[in-house]
Design an enzyme around this catalytic site. Structure first.
Site, mmCIF file in Angstrom:
data_model
loop_
_atom_site.group_PDB
_atom_site.id
_atom_site.type_symbol
_atom_site.label_atom_id
_atom_site.label_comp_id
_atom_site.label_asym_id
_atom_site.label_seq_id
_atom_site.Cartn_x
_atom_site.Cartn_y
_atom_site.Cartn_z
ATOM 1 N N GLU A 90 -50.659 -32.078 -16.194
ATOM 2 C CA GLU A 90 -50.793 -32.580 -17.882
ATOM 3 C C GLU A 90 -49.495 -33.526 -18.249
ATOM 4 O O GLU A 90 -48.711 -33.737 -17.448
ATOM 5 C CB GLU A 90 -50.290 -31.304 -18.747
ATOM 6 C CG GLU A 90 -51.488 -30.764 -19.527
ATOM 7 C CD GLU A 90 -51.922 -31.595 -20.621
ATOM 8 O OE1 GLU A 90 -51.968 -33.005 -20.722
ATOM 9 O OE2 GLU A 90 -52.247 -31.193 -21.612
ATOM 10 N N ASP A 91 -49.773 -34.189 -19.143
ATOM 11 C CA ASP A 91 -48.819 -35.563 -19.654
ATOM 12 C C ASP A 91 -47.672 -34.587 -20.238
ATOM 13 O O ASP A 91 -46.582 -35.018 -19.958
ATOM 14 C CB ASP A 91 -49.350 -36.409 -20.327
ATOM 15 C CG ASP A 91 -50.173 -35.870 -21.714
ATOM 16 O OD1 ASP A 91 -50.231 -34.579 -21.786
ATOM 17 O OD2 ASP A 91 -50.619 -36.670 -22.565
ATOM 18 N N ASP A 94 -46.346 -29.308 -25.305
ATOM 19 C CA ASP A 94 -45.828 -29.408 -26.712
ATOM 20 C C ASP A 94 -45.463 -28.034 -27.194
ATOM 21 O O ASP A 94 -44.692 -27.163 -26.958
ATOM 22 C CB ASP A 94 -46.504 -30.635 -27.493
ATOM 23 C CG ASP A 94 -45.814 -30.537 -28.969
ATOM 24 O OD1 ASP A 94 -44.635 -30.430 -29.093
ATOM 25 O OD2 ASP A 94 -46.613 -30.965 -29.957
ATOM 26 N N PHE A 143 -41.968 -37.356 -30.997
ATOM 27 C CA PHE A 143 -43.039 -37.690 -30.507
ATOM 28 C C PHE A 143 -43.036 -38.835 -29.707
ATOM 29 O O PHE A 143 -42.348 -39.969 -29.923
ATOM 30 C CB PHE A 143 -44.113 -38.113 -31.815
ATOM 31 C CG PHE A 143 -45.453 -38.193 -31.380
ATOM 32 C CD1 PHE A 143 -46.337 -37.242 -31.448
ATOM 33 C CD2 PHE A 143 -46.198 -39.711 -31.006
ATOM 34 C CE1 PHE A 143 -47.769 -37.253 -31.154
ATOM 35 C CE2 PHE A 143 -47.273 -39.631 -30.615
ATOM 36 C CZ PHE A 143 -48.239 -38.553 -30.733
ATOM 37 N N ARG A 156 -51.017 -45.967 -24.409
ATOM 38 C CA ARG A 156 -51.182 -45.313 -23.006
ATOM 39 C C ARG A 156 -50.942 -46.105 -22.010
ATOM 40 O O ARG A 156 -50.447 -45.817 -21.072
ATOM 41 C CB ARG A 156 -52.443 -44.956 -22.946
ATOM 42 C CG ARG A 156 -52.886 -43.770 -23.888
ATOM 43 C CD ARG A 156 -54.173 -42.980 -23.451
ATOM 44 N NE ARG A 156 -54.922 -42.334 -24.347
ATOM 45 C CZ ARG A 156 -54.741 -41.308 -24.629
ATOM 46 N NH1 ARG A 156 -53.770 -40.561 -23.954
ATOM 47 N NH2 ARG A 156 -55.437 -40.396 -25.399
#
Ligand code: IMP
Ligand code: MG
Length: 167
Positions: A90-91, A94, A143, A156
């Site tokens: 996963e990136d 959160d 963020f 991205r």
């Protein structure tokens, strides 16, 4: 800028090396979570020097900078995962909702094991408990964009990771 490309690549190489050691003699399947994890996965898998496979899955949960709270699978893994050693890539984790949902969905496939590799983790945002095995960087609850992570589709392609300023 939060992390330079050089810092990121160095850290990912460490994680990849560690995974290669931990899975020596095994043949894991990386479950790469699209879209955000594509860049992380590309670097990570290059530093994993053991036989392994790559599979892609797609979830949806975010719109803009707010988590919608709903997670769904948009693209399922095309492989039979029963009895396999899975490593979710996963990136970012959160709230942890996507990861928990993903682990639950994959558990139904009866794999032998599931571990999680995430490039970023926001400990201050996570709701409940999520077990993470390989974490690139822990970050503040802000963020971020770049290195696969987007803000409404953009950013991205940035080689570095940036904190997105408000407004
Ligand atoms: P969670 O379900 O709340 O843990 O959200 C996970 C997903 O939301 C990640 O896979 C990302 O796609 C997205 N996300 C969460 N935080 C950020 C961020 O700071 N920047 C970009 N995307 C994010
Ligand atoms: Mg994602």
């Amino acid at each position: 800028m939060l992390f330079s490309n050089e810092q990121i690549e160095r850290r990912i190489a460490e994680l990849g090396y560690k995974i290669g050691e931990d899975y020596r003699g095994l043949h894991p399947v990386f479950i790469i979570v699209l879209n955000g994890a594509f860049m992380f996965a590309a670097s990570l898998l290059k530093s994993v020097r053991i036989p392994c496979e790559a599979n892609f899955i797609k979830l949806s949960s975010y719109s803009g900078m707010q988590s919608t709270g709903e997670v769904s699978v948009m693209l399922e893994s095309e492989k039979n995962l029963a009895g396999r050693d899975l490593i979710i890539v996963e990136d970012i984790v959160d709230t942890g909702r996507s990861m928990r949902f993903l682990i639950d969905s994959l558990t139904i496939e009866r794999p032998r094991s599931i571990r999680v590799a995430t490039l970023l983790f926001k400990p201050g945002a996570v709701i409940g408990h999520v077990h993470l095995d390989y974490v690139g960087f822990e970050i503040e609850n802000r963020f971020v964009v770049g290195y696969g992570l987007d803000y409404d589709g953009l950013g991205r392609n940035y080689p570095d990771i940036y904190v997105r300023s408000e407004g």
